[in-house]
Design a protein around this motif. Structure first.
Motif, PDB file in Angstrom:
ATOM      1  N   UNK A 119      12.273 -12.984  -7.560  1.00 57.80           N
ATOM      2  CA  UNK A 119      11.589 -12.244  -6.494  1.00 57.80           C
ATOM      3  C   UNK A 119      10.465 -13.082  -5.877  1.00 57.80           C
ATOM      4  N   UNK A 120       9.759 -13.835  -6.731  1.00 55.73           N
ATOM      5  CA  UNK A 120       8.659 -14.657  -6.248  1.00 55.73           C
ATOM      6  C   UNK A 120       9.170 -15.761  -5.326  1.00 55.73           C
ATOM      7  N   UNK A 121      10.318 -16.349  -5.659  1.00 58.23           N
ATOM      8  CA  UNK A 121      10.880 -17.406  -4.817  1.00 58.23           C
ATOM      9  C   UNK A 121      11.347 -16.835  -3.481  1.00 58.23           C
ATOM     10  N   UNK A 122      11.897 -15.624  -3.504  1.00 57.27           N
ATOM     11  CA  UNK A 122      12.299 -14.966  -2.254  1.00 57.27           C
ATOM     12  C   UNK A 122      11.070 -14.678  -1.396  1.00 57.27           C
ATOM     13  N   UNK A 163      17.739 -23.893 -27.953  1.00 57.67           N
ATOM     14  CA  UNK A 163      17.232 -24.014 -26.584  1.00 57.67           C
ATOM     15  C   UNK A 163      17.769 -22.890 -25.712  1.00 57.67           C
ATOM     16  N   UNK A 164      19.060 -22.571 -25.877  1.00 53.37           N
ATOM     17  CA  UNK A 164      19.665 -21.474 -25.110  1.00 53.37           C
ATOM     18  C   UNK A 164      19.033 -20.140 -25.485  1.00 53.37           C
ATOM     19  N   UNK A 165      18.776 -19.934 -26.782  1.00 51.20           N
ATOM     20  CA  UNK A 165      18.165 -18.682 -27.247  1.00 51.20           C
ATOM     21  C   UNK A 165      16.759 -18.520 -26.670  1.00 51.20           C
ATOM     22  N   UNK A 166      16.008 -19.626 -26.627  1.00 51.32           N
ATOM     23  CA  UNK A 166      14.647 -19.580 -26.093  1.00 51.32           C
ATOM     24  C   UNK A 166      14.661 -19.238 -24.599  1.00 51.32           C
ATOM     25  N   UNK A 167      15.584 -19.866 -23.853  1.00 54.30           N
ATOM     26  CA  UNK A 167      15.685 -19.604 -22.417  1.00 54.30           C
ATOM     27  C   UNK A 167      16.245 -18.204 -22.154  1.00 54.30           C
ATOM     28  N   UNK A 168      17.264 -17.827 -22.901  1.00 46.88           N
ATOM     29  CA  UNK A 168      17.866 -16.484 -22.882  1.00 46.88           C
ATOM     30  C   UNK A 168      18.664 -16.168 -21.626  1.00 46.88           C
ATOM     31  N   UNK A 169      18.408 -16.876 -20.540  1.00 44.66           N
ATOM     32  CA  UNK A 169      19.113 -16.574 -19.293  1.00 44.66           C
ATOM     33  C   UNK A 169      19.013 -17.758 -18.345  1.00 44.66           C
ATOM     34  N   UNK A 170      20.001 -17.886 -17.476  1.00 49.09           N
ATOM     35  CA  UNK A 170      19.856 -18.790 -16.335  1.00 49.09           C
ATOM     36  C   UNK A 170      18.947 -18.113 -15.316  1.00 49.09           C
ATOM     37  N   UNK A 171      18.236 -18.920 -14.555  1.00 49.07           N
ATOM     38  CA  UNK A 171      17.307 -18.389 -13.557  1.00 49.07           C
ATOM     39  C   UNK A 171      17.802 -18.786 -12.167  1.00 49.07           C
ATOM     40  N   UNK A 172      17.918 -17.794 -11.291  1.00 46.66           N
ATOM     41  CA  UNK A 172      18.468 -18.019  -9.956  1.00 46.66           C
ATOM     42  C   UNK A 172      17.362 -17.881  -8.918  1.00 46.66           C
ATOM     43  N   UNK A 173      16.876 -19.020  -8.437  1.00 46.61           N
ATOM     44  CA  UNK A 173      15.894 -19.026  -7.360  1.00 46.61           C
ATOM     45  C   UNK A 173      16.628 -19.166  -6.027  1.00 46.61           C
ATOM     46  N   UNK A 174      15.873 -19.120  -4.937  1.00 46.15           N
ATOM     47  CA  UNK A 174      16.477 -19.154  -3.610  1.00 46.15           C
ATOM     48  C   UNK A 174      17.358 -20.386  -3.418  1.00 46.15           C
ATOM     49  N   UNK A 175      16.895 -21.539  -3.896  1.00 44.85           N
ATOM     50  CA  UNK A 175      17.581 -22.798  -3.570  1.00 44.85           C
ATOM     51  C   UNK A 175      18.210 -23.498  -4.770  1.00 44.85           C
TER      52      UNK A 175
END
Length: 755
Positions: free
Chosen positions: A618-621, A316-328
């Motif tokens: 960028x889209x969330x910003x 699951x971690x490999x598939x996601x590959x990264x945490x995603x940081x949105x505005x909130x």
């Protein structure tokens, strides 16, 4: 780089340079259908000097402009002759400009909708290329869809008696999707939903779809954030089965585990992170050695001690590959039980770490280093603001340690810039949100000494780890490893930057060593600070750079000026760091080389997911910016032109860095031509100019939250009546477009006008 040699083995650099066009023509004639760039041509011909390589690049550019070469992508060429039938990837665009990207050369060729077979973005296809004629761009016709690319579309459900449609938000689809009543999955009118296409009959303009998930009512904060994640193929929830697997994991710091590690718990250690952070990847330790030097430890959460290869949690971690940081919010790569709990280097808790321990002199010279597994115990959790207060005041908890680390970091940073690292330091936009996620104010995150302290030691650790594996004797071959690389800028983009900077009285080197070129870039960025042209030139400088990626092929990191670089310091939020930890453990214990092809596949996937996560951020910003400005319709702001296109001007407001578009239709005082090379719109009758980086005064005319689109009109201080008239016209145009026609034609027309 090898040299071109004659039969006697003598270098022919001078001869090749003298007869360069002839040598390049011969090389091209031997390439058949292969693609090449100026570096490959230079290497093959033994051209090693900067001047010679620049001459090769210029000759290829001139051949392409005359039709003697095809530029399949920026800086990448091939001879005009090609096979008629090709395999390719289909690229669908909402503005109707569909195309294929041929394999393996990456040439982009237009496809009219009537010739698309309704292929979707990312589908693998076979296509026929029309015959090439000088001055006429070739076209392609899809003859077979060989592989469907799995994808979903996000939009708003509109119901009628027969079922409904999905008004899509996608930039990859120019039409809406028909939803039969039986495929609604309980979606109500106005819901945001995720839909997949089940068929698209040849004779129909609209595909047929089915709802696979209902996200909630359009306009609600959680709904919109989930929609952004879904748009980029990113998860917005964690599988319950994976959460349960993670919860079974215990810290397990037993005496046996500690005995196999270096015990750093007695050493002063602390973390410095953003005030809202919960996952602490890294900690620093420092102590004075008997010889007067400092021992500085960079301690990284030992995630791979807990997450074993090929378990469901790892997959699951490999598939996601990264945490995603949105505005909130943060959408973590790992379940919170690990990311915020067991692995997080929280204060006053024993933690397992993978560490790089440095010995550094008081003058900042790194004497030696070692990479070891450790047990640590953080004494204090600092926010960046708290650490900055200590640096500025000289007082507070662990002031002596923080001030020493700050002093050492500044020496390391100074040396890094002297060796050619580029200083792209820009403020980041942040929002203050109310309890419903609505933005009520905008502020800027500024990188200060405390941020730079952490950055410098993380860079040092990453470089040291990469060098430990990659730098081997000439007689040995380095084992496959994960590198973070950054290629050289394309010569054409750098030359454009140099020419435009010269107009303002600045000099940017386009020749010389990377360190020399980067020093000139740093001088430019320093010299333009606070000046009217700062935004223009700094934006162009950033755009001249390549993108950093993960790969097994080490070409160095141009932007940092490092020959060896990787990502080791954030395994809680980046899968490549986990890969690096596992490779380190394997190689440092004498293990054999891993399969490089499989490793490269994982690198590419991680690079792709990193890009998607950045797009979502960028889209969330952008969404929050438009939502924020919707409350400020009609207000006037000073701004900077950040983009010049054939469809209008992009303007960033000085007060809050919100960016919007002045559409070409709102520039009614003249007919404007687009000067692409000089990033300028030029009026035909009056000669008025709008150039990238120019200051401009605008009024907020439209804030379309659903489309994340913000429209401005230019304010004419000399003729306020005209400005008000333009605003009224813009408002009327918006109202007309919102009310016109069917959903399908409405969206198509709006997007065509926007483009």
């Amino acid at each position: 780089m090898k040299s071109f040699q004659n039969k006697k083995g003598k270098t022919q650099q001078g001869l090749v340079t003298h007869n360069l066009p002839e040598a390049i023509d011969k090389y091209i004639s031997e390439q058949k259908n292969n693609t090449f760039n100026y570096r490959q041509v230079s290497y093959a011909l033994g051209v090693t000097t900067t001047q010679g390589m620049r001459a090769v690049a210029q000759y290829l550019i001139s051949l392409a402009s005359d039709g003697g070469l095809i530029e399949v992508s920026p800086g990448k060429y091939k001879a005009p002759a090609r096979n008629t039938v090709v395999e390719a990837t289909f690229v669908r665009r909402a503005n109707g400009k569909n195309s294929i990207i041929t394999e393996p050369d990456g040439e982009n060729i237009f496809v009219a909708e009537r010739n698309s077979m309704h292929a979707l973005n990312g589908d693998k296809v076979k296509a026929v290329i029309s015959a090439r004629r000088r001055g006429i761009e070739p076209e392609a016709k899809v003859v077979e869809i060989t592989q469907r690319y799995p994808q979903t579309f996000i939009g708003t459900v509109k119901l009628d008696r027969k079922g409904g449609i999905l008004q899509t938000d996608s930039k990859f689809l120019a039409t809406d999707i028909y939803l039969p009543r039986k495929s609604m999955l309980g979606a109500q009118n106005g819901d945001k939903a995720v839909v997949e296409i089940v068929e698209w009959p040849e004779e129909e303009k609209m595909p047929v779809g089915r709802v696979v998930d209902v996200l909630g009512q359009n306009g609600e904060n959680d709904t919109e954030m989930h929609a952004i994640l879904a748009e980029y193929g990113l998860p917005y929830s964690y599988p319950e089965v994976i959460e349960k697997e993670a919860e079974k994991i215990e810290a397990g710091i037993t005496d046996d585990v500690v005995a196999k590690r270096v015990d750093m718990r007695p050493v002063t250690t602390f973390t410095i992170d953003p005030k809202d952070a919960k996952d602490f990847d890294d900690a620093l330790s420092i102590r004075r050695l008997l010889n007067g030097n400092y021992e500085v430890g960079v301690h990284i959460a030992d995630v791979t001690h807990y997450v074993k290869p090929d378990t469901p949690l790892d997959k699951e971690a490999r598939k996601r590959a990264t945490s995603v940081y949105l505005v909130d919010r943060v959408v973590p790569m790992l379940p919170e039980h690990l990311s915020n709990g067991i692995c997080s280097l929280r204060p006053d808790e024993d933690k397992l770490a993978f560490s790089v321990i440095f010995e550094i002199t008081p003058k900042g010279k790194v004497v030696n280093s070692r990479i070891v597994r450790t047990v640590i115990r953080s004494d204090r959790r600092f926010t960046y603001e708290e650490a900055q207060e200590v640096i500025e005041s000289g007082h507070g908890d662990f002031a002596k340690e923080i001030l020493t680390l700050d002093k050492l970091a500044k020496v390391l940073r100074k040396e890094r810039y002297e060796n050619g690292s580029v200083d792209f330091d820009r403020d980041e936009v942040r929002f203050e949100l109310d309890e419903n996620g609505h933005p009520i104010s905008v502020y800027f995150k500024e990188s200060k000494d405390a941020n730079k302290l952490i950055e410098e030691f993380m860079l040092l650790a990453n470089k040291t780890v990469a060098k430990a594996i990659g730098a081997v004797d000439d007689k040995k071959k380095a084992k496959p490893f994960v590198y973070r690389v950054h290629d050289m800028p394309e010569p054409g983009k750098l030359a454009d930057l140099s020419a435009l900077a010269k107009n303002f009285g600045y000099k940017v080197k386009t020749e010389g060593t990377p360190a020399e070129v980067n020093k000139s870039l740093n001088k430019l960025l320093e010299d333009v600070k606070g000046k009217g042209e700062e935004n223009f030139l700094s934006t162009l400088a950033i755009r001249s750079m390549a993108k950093a990626i993960y790969t097994t092929e080490n070409i160095g990191h141009y932007g940092l000026g490092f020959d060896y670089y990787t990502h080791f310091t954030s395994p809680i939020r980046r899968y490549p760091d986990m890969m690096v930890h596992r490779l380190l453990e394997r190689y440092l214990s004498g293990g054999r080389a891993v399969n490089i092809e499989k490793l490269e596949e994982q690198c590419k996937h991680s690079s792709d997911m990193e890009q998607q996560a950045a797009n979502a951020e960028r889209s969330s910003i952008k969404y929050k910016q438009v939502e924020y400005m919707k409350d400020r319709l009609g207000e006037v702001y000073d701004g900077i032109i950040t983009g010049v296109t054939e469809w209008g001007l992009y303007v960033e407001l000085k007060d809050n860095k919100c960016e919007g578009l002045v559409p070409m239709r709102n520039l009614e005082d003249d007919y404007y031509d687009f000067d692409e090379k000089n990033h300028t719109l030029i009026g035909r009758r009056h000669g008025a100019r709008y150039r990238l980086g120019d200051e401009i005064r605008v009024q907020v005319a439209r804030a379309a939250v659903d489309q994340k689109q913000l429209d401005f009109v230019v304010v004419d201080d000399k003729n306020p009546a005209r400005s008000k008239a333009e605003l009224r016209r813009a408002e009327a145009e918006t109202e007309r477009r919102l009310q016109q026609g069917s959903f399908s034609s409405q969206k198509s027309n709006v997007k065509k006008r926007r483009k």
